[in-house]
Structures are given as C-alpha cells and as structure tokens.
Design an enzyme around this catalytic site. Structure first.
Site, PDB file in Angstrom:
ATOM      1  N   CYS A   8       7.020  -0.573   6.426  1.00 45.83           N
ATOM      2  CA  CYS A   8       6.452   0.597   5.761  1.00 45.83           C
ATOM      3  C   CYS A   8       7.501   1.170   4.812  1.00 45.83           C
ATOM      4  O   CYS A   8       8.678   1.253   5.167  1.00 45.83           O
ATOM      5  CB  CYS A   8       6.069   1.644   6.811  1.00 45.83           C
ATOM      6  SG  CYS A   8       5.418   3.168   6.109  1.00 45.83           S
ATOM      7  N   LEU A   9       7.072   1.558   3.619  1.00 43.86           N
ATOM      8  CA  LEU A   9       8.007   2.131   2.647  1.00 43.86           C
ATOM      9  C   LEU A   9       8.647   3.409   3.186  1.00 43.86           C
ATOM     10  O   LEU A   9       9.722   3.794   2.754  1.00 43.86           O
ATOM     11  CB  LEU A   9       7.296   2.412   1.319  1.00 43.86           C
ATOM     12  CG  LEU A   9       6.776   1.173   0.571  1.00 43.86           C
ATOM     13  CD1 LEU A   9       6.000   1.589  -0.666  1.00 43.86           C
ATOM     14  CD2 LEU A   9       7.900   0.227   0.203  1.00 43.86           C
ATOM     15  N   GLN A  36       2.856   9.902   1.800  1.00 46.78           N
ATOM     16  CA  GLN A  36       4.185   9.299   1.618  1.00 46.78           C
ATOM     17  C   GLN A  36       4.901   9.842   0.386  1.00 46.78           C
ATOM     18  O   GLN A  36       6.109   9.652   0.245  1.00 46.78           O
ATOM     19  CB  GLN A  36       4.071   7.766   1.514  1.00 46.78           C
ATOM     20  CG  GLN A  36       3.601   7.116   2.807  1.00 46.78           C
ATOM     21  CD  GLN A  36       3.538   5.610   2.672  1.00 46.78           C
ATOM     22  OE1 GLN A  36       2.541   5.065   2.248  1.00 46.78           O
ATOM     23  NE2 GLN A  36       4.623   4.936   3.012  1.00 46.78           N
ATOM     24  N   GLY A  80       0.828  -1.193   0.000  1.00 53.73           N
ATOM     25  CA  GLY A  80       0.000   0.000   0.000  1.00 53.73           C
ATOM     26  C   GLY A  80       0.864   1.245   0.000  1.00 53.73           C
ATOM     27  O   GLY A  80       2.025   1.199   0.414  1.00 53.73           O
ATOM     28  N   HIS A 112      -3.285   0.330   8.260  1.00 55.03           N
ATOM     29  CA  HIS A 112      -1.952   0.951   8.161  1.00 55.03           C
ATOM     30  C   HIS A 112      -2.008   2.213   7.285  1.00 55.03           C
ATOM     31  O   HIS A 112      -1.486   3.266   7.659  1.00 55.03           O
ATOM     32  CB  HIS A 112      -0.976  -0.083   7.584  1.00 55.03           C
ATOM     33  CG  HIS A 112       0.420   0.416   7.377  1.00 55.03           C
ATOM     34  ND1 HIS A 112       1.511  -0.087   8.053  1.00 55.03           N
ATOM     35  CD2 HIS A 112       0.920   1.375   6.542  1.00 55.03           C
ATOM     36  CE1 HIS A 112       2.602   0.550   7.652  1.00 55.03           C
ATOM     37  NE2 HIS A 112       2.281   1.435   6.731  1.00 55.03           N
ATOM     38  N   GLU A 113      -2.680   2.089   6.127  1.00 58.20           N
ATOM     39  CA  GLU A 113      -2.741   3.238   5.198  1.00 58.20           C
ATOM     40  C   GLU A 113      -3.596   4.370   5.770  1.00 58.20           C
ATOM     41  O   GLU A 113      -3.265   5.550   5.618  1.00 58.20           O
ATOM     42  CB  GLU A 113      -3.276   2.794   3.832  1.00 58.20           C
ATOM     43  CG  GLU A 113      -2.437   1.737   3.124  1.00 58.20           C
ATOM     44  CD  GLU A 113      -0.958   2.057   3.061  1.00 58.20           C
ATOM     45  OE1 GLU A 113      -0.599   3.228   2.898  1.00 58.20           O
ATOM     46  OE2 GLU A 113      -0.151   1.121   3.209  1.00 58.20           O
ATOM     47  N   HIS A 170      -1.718   6.523   8.044  1.00 61.20           N
ATOM     48  CA  HIS A 170      -0.880   7.505   7.342  1.00 61.20           C
ATOM     49  C   HIS A 170      -1.647   8.813   7.097  1.00 61.20           C
ATOM     50  O   HIS A 170      -1.076   9.895   7.157  1.00 61.20           O
ATOM     51  CB  HIS A 170      -0.439   6.963   5.973  1.00 61.20           C
ATOM     52  CG  HIS A 170       0.815   6.135   6.014  1.00 61.20           C
ATOM     53  ND1 HIS A 170       2.023   6.622   6.446  1.00 61.20           N
ATOM     54  CD2 HIS A 170       1.049   4.847   5.656  1.00 61.20           C
ATOM     55  CE1 HIS A 170       2.946   5.672   6.360  1.00 61.20           C
ATOM     56  NE2 HIS A 170       2.374   4.581   5.885  1.00 61.20           N
TER      57      HIS A 170
HETATM   58 NI    NI Z   1       3.291   2.770   5.472  1.00 60.88          NI
END
Ligand code: NI
Length: 161
Positions: free
Chosen positions: A88-89, A51, A46, A130-131, A134
């Site tokens: 997480c990216l 981000q 995701g 999770h998203e 963000h």
């Molecule tokens: Ni993330």
C-alpha cells in the site's frame, strides 16, 4: 493537475470513515485529476482519496486494464477466494498476504454522477477490495494473515527471475 502528498500509516486521517460524494463539480474533477497524476507518479495500482487526506468515497484504479474512477463505490456481489501479496502506498516497505474474493461486481458513479456497474476478477478484484477498505478507514495490514519482511521478498523475487 497537481501531485498530492500521500499520507502514511500512523496518520489518524487514514482511520476515518469517508463521506459520500454528493456534488459532481469542477472541484471533484480537479481532485480526480490529481489522484490520477499521483497514482502514476507513485507507481501504484490504486489510490483512495483518504490517502491524500480527503475524506470522501473516491478511488482511482489502474491495474493495467485501463484507468478507472470509482465514486461512492459499493460491492454488490463477490465470489471465490484468492490469497496473494499486497502492499500500500500508505504503508511503505510493508508487504503481506491477504485473502480476498476472486470475483467482485461493484457499482460506482463516474465523475458526472452517472452510475455504472462492472465485474472484475483477480488483481483488479483485489485492488477494488483494498481501495474500498481505505474508504472505511481500514488498511491491508489489519487484514493480512502473514506479513513478509521486504528483504525476504527481494530474495523471493530473485528466485523467480
Ligand atoms: Ni492502499
């Protein structure tokens, strides 16, 4: 389409609350296309707009059950509990265990502004939570109950293989 730069922990932009999307135009569609391309390039499940330093309530997800665009998403029901590893990216090299609901029903808009609802479980439910975090400036490292050093993770993976 173009790749966008994924910003990482320490950048204040990741800590800001995102604003709702109100205009469903070509600019939004271009952003969604970029998010998709960046998600696949980075091998993520995701990716949320903040981000890539865009403070709007947008995220794209693909956990292997098809690609989805979630605009102005809201969780309307959740149940059960699961605890598993997350990464997480925007937090490269960090892994930790997070408790999330096992089942999540959410509503969101698609790129044309139409509202839809979907019920998801397991990894998909984890990813939605999770998203959405963000979009409110939260990272998984804030809610993880145990962080796992990457070296240890590699050993665990080898043991499983
Ligand atoms: Ni993330």
């Amino acid at each position: 389409m173009a790749l966008r730069k994924v910003i990482t922990q320490g950048d204040d932009t990741l800590r800001k609350k995102c604003k709702p999307v109100t205009v469903f135009d070509a600019k939004l569609h271009a952003l969604l296309d970029d998010l998709k391309e960046t998600l696949y390039e980075e091998n993520g499940y995701g990716l949320a707009a903040p981000q890539v330093a865009v403070l709007r309530r947008i995220t794209v997800i693909d956990v292997g059950e098809g690609f989805m665009e979630l605009i102005n998403p809201e969780i309307i029901e959740s149940s059960g509990e699961q605890r598993d590893l997350e990464g997480c990216l925007s937090c490269p090299g960090q892994w930790g265990y997070v408790v999330r609901p096992d089942k999540v029903k959410f509503k969101a808009q698609n790129r044309n502004g139409d509202t839809y609802e979907k019920e998801v479980t397991g990894l998909f439910a984890r990813c939605v939570c999770h998203e959405l975090d963000h979009l409110d400036g939260k990272l998984f490292v804030d809610v993880a109950d145990e962080m796992v050093p990457e070296e240890q993770l590699r050993e665990k993976k080898e043991q499983k293989a």
